[in-house]
Design a protein around this motif. Sequence first.
Motif, PDB file in Angstrom:
ATOM      1  N   VAL A 151       1.595  -4.737  -6.229  1.00 18.00           N
ATOM      2  CA  VAL A 151       2.007  -6.151  -5.896  1.00 18.00           C
ATOM      3  C   VAL A 151       3.480  -6.211  -6.364  1.00 18.00           C
ATOM      4  CG1 VAL A 151       1.079  -6.696  -8.564  1.00 18.00           C
ATOM      5  CG2 VAL A 151       1.384  -8.564  -6.782  1.00 18.00           C
ATOM      6  N   THR A 209      -0.219   0.868  -8.679  1.00 14.34           N
ATOM      7  CA  THR A 209      -0.957   1.939  -9.336  1.00 14.34           C
ATOM      8  C   THR A 209      -1.575   2.735  -8.338  1.00 14.34           C
ATOM      9  OG1 THR A 209      -2.687   0.067  -9.592  1.00 14.34           O
ATOM     10  CG2 THR A 209      -1.337   0.340 -11.193  1.00 14.34           C
ATOM     11  N   VAL A 212       0.942  -1.063  -0.025  1.00 16.67           N
ATOM     12  CA  VAL A 212       0.018   0.114  -0.161  1.00 16.67           C
ATOM     13  C   VAL A 212       1.089   1.331  -0.160  1.00 16.67           C
ATOM     14  CG1 VAL A 212      -1.907   1.300   1.130  1.00 16.67           C
ATOM     15  CG2 VAL A 212      -1.820  -1.055   1.046  1.00 16.67           C
ATOM     16  N   MET A 265      -2.194   0.842  -4.778  1.00 14.25           N
ATOM     17  CA  MET A 265      -1.920  -0.495  -4.515  1.00 14.25           C
ATOM     18  C   MET A 265      -0.984  -1.461  -5.253  1.00 14.25           C
ATOM     19  SD  MET A 265      -5.027  -3.007  -3.348  1.00 14.25           S
ATOM     20  CE  MET A 265      -5.527  -3.660  -4.895  1.00 14.25           C
TER      21      MET A 265
END
Lengths: 200, 224
Positions: free
Chosen positions: B57, B79, B44, B55
Amino acid sequence: MKKLFLVVVMLSAVEASFSQKEKKQFIHKGILRAQATISPGMLLKENASTISIHGNLEYYLADNVSIRGDGFYFLQVNGINHPLHINHSVFAGASYHFKTKNHFDPYFSFAPGIAITQYTDCYDPQITYGDICNDKAYINPLISPAIGFNLYFQRVFHLFAEARYISGKHLSDDSTPLSLNELRFSFGLGWNLNLIKQKK
Amino acid sequence: MKNIFLLAATLFLMFIGIEGAFAQETQDLSKESGKLQLGMRSTVSAFSDDGANGMGVGGQFRLKLGSRMNTDWYSDYITTDIGGLAKRTDYHIGWSVLYYPANNEIKKGKLTPYILAGHCFDWTDVKKNGGIYATHNAPQKRFSSAVQCGLGVHYNLSDNFDMSLTPQYMLHLGKDIEAHVFDNEITGQKDILIEQKDLGLEGHLLINLSLNVYVVDLWNKKSK
């Protein structure tokens, strides 16, 4: 409701018959399990339901932890709003398995993932945006916790059920953001193998 | 002034981490060093200049250099939706040194706090929504370098698996991209202005939750 009651009774009966025989946890390090099923879902902010094919591969690293990969192939969306043309997703994460003394295997899972999403506007004949029609697919990050259980038979097969929450947002260069927050359910029959023999 | 303080703090923590780790290295070289872990993480991104939360990955591998020192090599894809008006994309690739004030061992039930500091390269891309119809706003892109520092904790769920939570502050050293949301008097709606500024310091807080699997001992040590 009647069907759900029958399923619960059936599962309880199967579980009880296993627990009569042995007081030892069935799952252990070295189990490899896989499953494929059809998974219904609800896009929580878009008032729409989805259907995906859900495939999963999981390996038990220890008696209480497994690593897993999940893939969802998006088939269709139903509802008043038809926001997405594509919403495939893949996850790589892990599950924590609670200790039991039988073949029942409840777990909590967490997985980071990505969604491959495409806005539906281009494919709806009612909507013609001309040049700004968005025909590109985008990759968006997802976070996904899940809870579920497996009920292992003596060998090879097991039943599974899982509820998964997915949080994310479809962001593209062209269209407005779209929430990907979704609840997905999976239920069915899975396969399992023991890759490491247990010491007796 | 605030940014210079943050930069100084980052470098200081980095120095302490490396110095402390080398001091311990000779004591436990035979035990924990060489252990390689692979993992996935969710991120985050918060408290950036535009005020929007993102958020992400990513993935990482960790190579332990002792029971007091670990290295973390990672990449992230983040993004951010800026008020529904623009999209920010960040790609990070970097490394961190983890220093454990208490000895760390990859063993079930162990909870180990750590201090972290490191360096990162990043690519940032901010685009207004609306594609070619987006007005008075060319997409802004920049390549920059960054330093980060933070605190974290590992919890070993088994002898070969841990979960780690790491809040860290990342300070970018490069051209700043600013996105201002404002009320457009002509359209009567919210609008956004994306600008690239001169060289400066700009940062954001990253909170990572990662899942890590111990894969192999690269030094292939025999247990004594």
